[in-house]
Write an enzyme that holds these catalytic residues in place. Structure first.
Site, PDB file in Angstrom:
ATOM      1  N   ASN A  22       0.798  -1.182   0.050  1.00 45.90           N
ATOM      2  CA  ASN A  22      -0.061  -0.162  -0.091  1.00 45.90           C
ATOM      3  C   ASN A  22       0.735   1.259   0.021  1.00 45.90           C
ATOM      4  OD1 ASN A  22       0.486  -0.757   2.471  1.00 45.90           O
ATOM      5  ND2 ASN A  22      -0.889   0.104   3.482  1.00 45.90           N
ATOM      6  N   SER A  30      -0.385  -8.343   7.738  1.00 46.03           N
ATOM      7  CA  SER A  30      -1.602  -8.890   8.103  1.00 46.03           C
ATOM      8  C   SER A  30      -1.191  -9.571   9.385  1.00 46.03           C
ATOM      9  CB  SER A  30      -2.371  -9.851   7.157  1.00 46.03           C
ATOM     10  OG  SER A  30      -1.312 -10.874   7.032  1.00 46.03           O
ATOM     11  N   THR A  74       0.142 -13.249   8.968  1.00 48.63           N
ATOM     12  CA  THR A  74       1.508 -13.270   8.386  1.00 48.63           C
ATOM     13  C   THR A  74       2.382 -13.141   9.563  1.00 48.63           C
ATOM     14  OG1 THR A  74       0.669 -12.387   6.170  1.00 48.63           O
ATOM     15  CG2 THR A  74       3.130 -12.570   6.541  1.00 48.63           C
ATOM     16  N   GLU A 122       4.235  -4.629  12.537  1.00 50.96           N
ATOM     17  CA  GLU A 122       3.315  -3.769  12.620  1.00 50.96           C
ATOM     18  C   GLU A 122       1.890  -4.405  11.862  1.00 50.96           C
ATOM     19  OE1 GLU A 122       2.899  -0.435  13.713  1.00 50.96           O
ATOM     20  OE2 GLU A 122       4.887  -0.431  14.419  1.00 50.96           O
ATOM     21  N   CYS A 167      -3.379   0.521   7.001  1.00 53.16           N
ATOM     22  CA  CYS A 167      -4.017  -0.002   8.234  1.00 53.16           C
ATOM     23  C   CYS A 167      -4.464   1.146   9.234  1.00 53.16           C
ATOM     24  CB  CYS A 167      -2.347  -0.507   8.923  1.00 53.16           C
ATOM     25  SG  CYS A 167      -1.181   0.922   9.017  1.00 53.16           S
ATOM     26  N   GLU A 177       7.492   2.038  15.517  1.00 51.49           N
ATOM     27  CA  GLU A 177       8.451   2.556  14.399  1.00 51.49           C
ATOM     28  C   GLU A 177       8.597   3.952  14.681  1.00 51.49           C
ATOM     29  OE1 GLU A 177       8.433  -0.083  10.736  1.00 51.49           O
ATOM     30  OE2 GLU A 177       6.420   0.767  10.827  1.00 51.49           O
TER      31      GLU A 177
HETATM   32  P1  NAD Z   1       0.454  -9.800   3.926  1.00 51.49           P
HETATM   33  O1  NAD Z   1       0.628 -10.059   5.392  1.00 51.49           O
HETATM   34  O2  NAD Z   1      -0.408 -10.746   3.184  1.00 51.49           O
HETATM   35  O3  NAD Z   1       1.702  -9.421   3.357  1.00 51.49           O
HETATM   36  C1  NAD Z   1       2.687  -8.461   3.720  1.00 51.49           C
HETATM   37  C2  NAD Z   1       4.032  -8.939   3.196  1.00 51.49           C
HETATM   38  O4  NAD Z   1       4.219 -10.177   3.838  1.00 51.49           O
HETATM   39  C3  NAD Z   1       4.211  -8.916   1.843  1.00 51.49           C
HETATM   40  O5  NAD Z   1       5.446  -8.538   1.249  1.00 51.49           O
HETATM   41  C4  NAD Z   1       4.158 -10.752   1.606  1.00 51.49           C
HETATM   42  O6  NAD Z   1       4.836 -10.985   0.414  1.00 51.49           O
HETATM   43  C5  NAD Z   1       4.815 -10.928   3.067  1.00 51.49           C
HETATM   44  N1  NAD Z   1       4.639 -12.419   3.386  1.00 51.49           N
HETATM   45  C6  NAD Z   1       3.477 -12.911   3.040  1.00 51.49           C
HETATM   46  N2  NAD Z   1       3.602 -14.534   3.809  1.00 51.49           N
HETATM   47  C7  NAD Z   1       4.643 -14.348   4.355  1.00 51.49           C
HETATM   48  C8  NAD Z   1       5.380 -15.434   4.919  1.00 51.49           C
HETATM   49  N3  NAD Z   1       4.885 -16.548   5.298  1.00 51.49           N
HETATM   50  N4  NAD Z   1       6.676 -15.168   5.528  1.00 51.49           N
HETATM   51  C9  NAD Z   1       7.200 -13.887   5.307  1.00 51.49           C
HETATM   52  N5  NAD Z   1       6.736 -12.768   4.246  1.00 51.49           N
HETATM   53  C10 NAD Z   1       5.414 -13.099   4.117  1.00 51.49           C
HETATM   54  O7  NAD Z   1      -0.260  -8.355   3.969  1.00 51.49           O
HETATM   55  P2  NAD Z   1      -1.232  -7.414   2.930  1.00 51.49           P
HETATM   56  O8  NAD Z   1      -2.386  -8.285   2.660  1.00 51.49           O
HETATM   57  O9  NAD Z   1      -0.172  -7.745   1.666  1.00 51.49           O
HETATM   58  O10 NAD Z   1      -1.262  -5.999   3.378  1.00 51.49           O
HETATM   59  C11 NAD Z   1      -2.265  -5.809   4.276  1.00 51.49           C
HETATM   60  C12 NAD Z   1      -2.321  -5.951   5.584  1.00 51.49           C
HETATM   61  O11 NAD Z   1      -0.958  -5.045   6.091  1.00 51.49           O
HETATM   62  C13 NAD Z   1      -3.346  -5.342   6.554  1.00 51.49           C
HETATM   63  O12 NAD Z   1      -3.573  -6.387   7.501  1.00 51.49           O
HETATM   64  C14 NAD Z   1      -2.857  -4.094   7.040  1.00 51.49           C
HETATM   65  O13 NAD Z   1      -3.539  -3.494   8.025  1.00 51.49           O
HETATM   66  C15 NAD Z   1      -1.232  -4.408   7.297  1.00 51.49           C
HETATM   67  N6  NAD Z   1      -0.569  -3.049   7.494  1.00 51.49           N
HETATM   68  C16 NAD Z   1      -0.212  -2.583   8.666  1.00 51.49           C
HETATM   69  C17 NAD Z   1       0.366  -1.315   8.840  1.00 51.49           C
HETATM   70  C18 NAD Z   1       1.052  -0.986  10.119  1.00 51.49           C
HETATM   71  O14 NAD Z   1       1.669  -0.067  10.160  1.00 51.49           O
HETATM   72  N7  NAD Z   1       0.530  -1.358  11.219  1.00 51.49           N
HETATM   73  C19 NAD Z   1       0.446  -0.721   7.662  1.00 51.49           C
HETATM   74  C20 NAD Z   1       0.151  -1.251   6.263  1.00 51.49           C
HETATM   75  C21 NAD Z   1      -0.485  -2.415   6.380  1.00 51.49           C
END
Ligand code: NAD
Length: 467
Positions: free
Chosen positions: A138, A214, A217, A235, A270, A447
């Site tokens: 994002n 997420s 993850t 995060e 998020c 962070e």
């Molecule tokens: P996601 O968890 O599916 O993916 C995030 C990253 O993790 C990607 O680069 C993905 O390739 C990697 N990933 C996936 N599976 C993995 C594994 N088994 N091991 C290591 N890396 C792995 O998240 P998404 O759906 O792409 O993004 C949305 C999520 O991110 C939402 O839950 C959102 O709230 C969160 N988010 C949090 C913040 C924050 O600062 N708290 C900011 C932005 C997004």
């Protein structure tokens, strides 16, 4: 970037048109190992550099990023679907955070302890070595810079996995970093979460993990890190409440609630306010103005300057958001805005959905509980403050919230809300240098602050007998 040994590749798209724009390598375990070993070789030299020289190089990187701002922002908008306006702002935020962290690192220090005569006891803050940085689609450039800032400034080297759906701007960034930083200090790999991300998170030579994504993850990251006893900054998700009191400045609150939906990233943030708690006394007046504003939001191709809201990042994300819209209807919530694609035939190929609002939502519905990560908002109506707070705090997530009131009582309410970042009379953004992080399942650690810089170091005590 390291050359990949694995032959696998994956397509990447323009979400505004659905067009495939490039293929990028899927780094396998051997590629990830190559990147980690390069980072490991570079780590001692980077750690030993004079702190001023390290800070100078990081600030030089920030400067070069600013010079390339237009190209980086365009690549992000085209590949991730975030609007050009947001993408440009993101480049600036990322560069600023890198500069700020570089400046803070000049004061990174340990401590001397008053032990006894004949003894000299002090601590130093040492880097971990190699830090793995993993984050979602994002804000690709902003996260790449802001999440690497503390690890790099503290003297670690970084292996960064670009987001699966939007790697192209991060690859451009990697080229700039390669021209400025010594080899191996910042290495970018591309690929999927289960292959590339998992290989990186579980690599035994990674000293710490910086993750955004997420909850699911985040759990996988902790499991991957556990055998190596490696710490992780997490995060994670948010299902953030926007709480409007009867004495709120309604125009301000309406603007804040629209802005808080983060439509410039199609709600995929998020921090997005996705649960709107309206006091019964102002509910009708608020909704009338709110829906009028939402109807005026310009939905369009992300790369067009005038666009205020682009598409979702992928066909999969669109299917997921649509399934929540269907679920909300089935559960008896009333769809009062959006839920469908925009009419504009020019947008037909892209993954668009209009801003979507459900009224009459009750806390037990799925749309009230799950983070949807799209432009979907649920409206709740309240009278009793205690019941409202119980609903606000009734989820396992606790990232952000906002309270809208003219009274100082807003601060009492902020105190009761179980979230790491609570806004009063605003929603969105964070101030420079201020810690940001989630409570409960929304994360571990903070962070962007001085605490973060220290968190990317480990303590070593030197305890000497001097006599
Ligand atoms: P996601 O968890 O599916 O993916 C995030 C990253 O993790 C990607 O680069 C993905 O390739 C990697 N990933 C996936 N599976 C993995 C594994 N088994 N091991 C290591 N890396 C792995 O998240 P998404 O759906 O792409 O993004 C949305 C999520 O991110 C939402 O839950 C959102 O709230 C969160 N988010 C949090 C913040 C924050 O600062 N708290 C900011 C932005 C997004």
């Amino acid at each position: 970037m390291t050359a990949t040994l694995s032959a696998a590749a994956m397509p990447t798209f323009d979400p505004s048109t659905g067009e495939r724009i490039a293929d990028v390598p899927v780094a396998g375990p051997a590629d990830v190992d190559g990147a980690v070993q390069a980072a490991r070789r570079a780590a001692p030299g980077w750690a030993r550099l004079d702190a001023r020289e390290r800070a100078r190089l990081l600030k030089e990187l920030a400067k070069r990023v600013r010079l390339a701002s237009d190209a980086l922002a365009l690549a992000d908008a085209r590949n991730s679907g975030i609007t050009l306006k947001v993408a440009k702002r993101d480049v600036g935020i990322g560069a600023t955070r890198l500069e700020w962290m570089a400046e803070q690192s000049l004061e990174l220090s340990g401590q001397a302890y008053p032990t006894a005569a004949g003894r000299l006891t002090y601590s130093v803050r040492a880097p971990f070595g190699v830090v793995a940085v993993i984050f979602p689609f994002n804000h690709p450039v902003m996260f790449a810079l802001a999440k690497s800032a503390a690890p790099l400034a503290a003297g670690n080297t970084v292996v960064l996995k670009a987001p699966d759906q939007a790697p192209l701007a991060v690859l451009e960034l990697a080229k700039i970093a390669n021209e400025v930083l010594p080899a191996g200090v910042l290495t970018v790999v591309t690929g999927t979460g289960p292959v590339t991300g998992a290989a990186l998170a579980g690599h035994p030579d990674v000293g710490k993990i910086a993750f955004t994504g997420s909850v699911r993850t985040g759990q996988a990251i902790l499991e991957a890190a556990a055998p190596n006893i490696v710490p992780a900054l997490l995060e994670l998700g948010g299902k953030n409440a926007v709480v409007v009191f009867p004495d709120a400045d309604l125009d301000l609150a309406v603007d804040g609630a629209v802005g808080g939906m983060n439509l410039g990233v199609c709600g995929q943030s998020c921090t997005s306010g996705s649960r709107l708690f309206l006091h019964a006394d102002i509910r009708e007046a608020f909704l009338e103005r709110f829906l009028t504003k939402l109807a005026a939001v310009r939905v369009g191709r992300a790369i067009d300057e005038a666009t205020e809201m682009g598409p979702l990042v992928s066909e999969r994300q669109l299917a997921m958001v649509r399934s929540y819209v269907e679920g909300g209807r089935r559960d008896g919530a009333r769809l009062i805005h959006g839920g469908d694609a925009p009419d504009d035939p020019a947008l037909r190929g892209g993954w668009f959905i209009r801003p979507t609002v459900f009224d009459g939502v009750t806390p037990s519905m799925r749309i009230a509980q799950d983070e949807i990560f799209g432009p979907v908002l649920s409206v709740f109506t309240w009278r009793d403050e205690g019941e409202m707070l119980a609903a606000v705090n009734g989820l396992r997530l606790g990232l952000t919230a906002s309270v809208w009131s003219r009274s100082l009582r807003a601060h009492d309410v902020a105190r009761e809300i179980e979230a790491g970042y609570v806004y009063v009379n605003q929603h969105g953004g964070t101030a420079l240098g201020v810690p940001f992080g989630g409570w409960k399942q929304s994360g571990i650690g903070v962070e962007h602050s001085r605490d973060t810089l220290y968190d990317f170091t480990r303590v070593k005590v030197v305890d000497a007998r001097t006599a």
